[in-house]
Design a protein around this motif. Structure first.
Motif, short mmCIF file in Angstrom:
data_model
loop_
_atom_site.label_atom_id
_atom_site.label_comp_id
_atom_site.label_asym_id
_atom_site.label_seq_id
_atom_site.Cartn_x
_atom_site.Cartn_y
_atom_site.Cartn_z
N GLY A 1 0.99 10.37 -7.78
CA GLY A 1 0.77 8.97 -8.08
C GLY A 1 0.07 8.14 -7.08
N ALA A 2 -1.29 8.49 -6.79
CA ALA A 2 -2.06 7.64 -5.87
C ALA A 2 -2.61 6.74 -6.18
CB ALA A 2 -3.27 8.78 -5.32
N THR A 3 -2.63 6.32 -7.48
CA THR A 3 -3.07 4.91 -7.99
C THR A 3 -1.92 4.40 -8.95
OG1 THR A 3 -4.37 6.02 -9.94
CG2 THR A 3 -5.46 5.80 -7.88
N ALA A 4 -2.29 3.23 -9.47
CA ALA A 4 -1.53 2.28 -10.24
C ALA A 4 -1.69 3.05 -11.72
CB ALA A 4 -1.82 1.03 -10.27
N THR A 5 -2.94 3.37 -11.82
CA THR A 5 -2.97 3.78 -13.15
C THR A 5 -2.15 5.26 -13.20
OG1 THR A 5 -5.07 2.92 -13.38
CG2 THR A 5 -4.92 5.11 -14.67
N ARG B 1 -5.58 10.34 2.04
CA ARG B 1 -6.15 9.29 2.30
C ARG B 1 -6.76 8.48 1.00
NH1 ARG B 1 -9.28 13.02 5.32
NH2 ARG B 1 -10.46 14.04 3.33
N ASP B 2 -6.36 9.05 -0.15
CA ASP B 2 -6.54 8.12 -1.37
C ASP B 2 -5.21 7.44 -1.53
OD1 ASP B 2 -9.06 9.42 -2.01
OD2 ASP B 2 -8.34 10.76 -3.28
N TRP B 3 -4.10 8.06 -1.32
CA TRP B 3 -2.83 7.07 -1.41
C TRP B 3 -2.81 6.18 -0.62
CZ3 TRP B 3 1.68 7.34 -4.14
CH2 TRP B 3 2.67 6.85 -3.43
N PHE B 4 -2.90 6.15 0.91
CA PHE B 4 -2.95 5.25 1.58
C PHE B 4 -4.25 4.26 1.64
CE2 PHE B 4 -0.01 8.26 3.69
CZ PHE B 4 1.04 7.51 3.81
#
Length: 259
Positions: free
Chosen positions: A67-71, A115-118
């Motif tokens: 779940g790295a992004t809201a989408t 990295r994408d998550w943070f």
């Protein structure tokens, strides 16, 4: 959406190395994790199984997604319609250190995921904690025990992973099992002779079990059934006995002979 009255479906979100799997196993419910060997990375089969299990009227399970992004988080919610959402609250540096230490391939893919998550906008999560529309979000504590020091020679009880921290963690698990909680065996070794794929043993208060270690003995995996845990020790002993001494050859002329 499914009726939540008789369901408990926990959606666990967080970057690689944040402790999602350990937290999920601690809940004592069946765990759906795409990293499990049974899915072999097949996201389609994984999603089909989750939809079948999690949307049942009396479903009880844990679903792990990054779940790295809201989408992506919204898609995960639509997938399993959770009654609870847990977001792992782990520092970025800790996640990176764990991913590098456990050495599970592909490491670069996992580091990119961290990295994408943070780097992503996570305001939907903070709004939820303050009563927003995201759902029941809990910032979960880090559940991995502290890292043990690197074993030294000669090996001691502490350096082999059986010190005070080990005994305290085992006691915590014993208390949970005595209170009626059940957990799946934490063994995930592909070469374990006791099972093919994840071990299907469910550990209860009546089940003989040992507290398992990672291969480097610097962390714990959780309760493991005795056959899995003892076979891991035997494999390590055999591997150690088969180590051959290293031969170092000089491929250049020694400096003393040069003119």
């Amino acid at each position: 959406m499914a009726d939540h009255q008789d369901r408990r479906v926990v959606l666990v979100l967080g970057p690689p190395g944040s402790g999602k799997s350990t937290f999920a196993r601690s809940l004592g419910l069946p765990v759906f994790d795409l990293d499990d060997e049974r899915w072999r990375g097949n996201d389609f089969r994984f999603r089909q199984a989750v939809e079948t299990a999690a949307l049942a009227p009396a479903a009880k399970c844990v679903v792990i997604r990054t779940g790295a992004t809201a989408t992506a988080r919204a898609a995960a919610r639509r997938l399993c319609d959770p009654t609870e959402v847990v977001v792992m609250d782990t520092d970025e540096a800790v996640c990176v250190e764990r991913v590098r230490r456990r050495g599970r391939a592909p490491i670069d893919f996992q580091l990119n995921g961290i990295r994408d998550w943070f780097a992503s906008d996570r305001s939907d999560l903070s709004d939820a904690v303050d009563g927003g529309s995201y759902g029941d979000v809990v910032a979960a504590p880090v559940v991995h025990p502290p890292r043990l020091p690197v074993p030294s020679k000669p090996a001691t009880t502490v350096s082999r992973g059986y010190g005070v921290e080990h005994r305290a963690l085992r006691q915590r698990w014993s208390d949970l099992l005595a209170a009626g909680q059940t957990v799946p065996c934490a063994c995930e070794h592909r070469d374990c002779p006791h099972h093919a794929g994840p071990c299907l043993t469910v550990i209860t208060s009546a089940t003989p079990w040992d507290l398992g270690h990672t291969d480097d003995r610097r962390d714990w995996t959780g309760p493991e059934c005795v056959p899995c845990n003892r076979s891991a020790g035997a494999r390590a002993a055999r591997a150690a006995s088969q180590v051959q001494p290293m031969t170092i050859r000089e491929w250049c002329e020694p400096i003393a002979n040069r003119r």
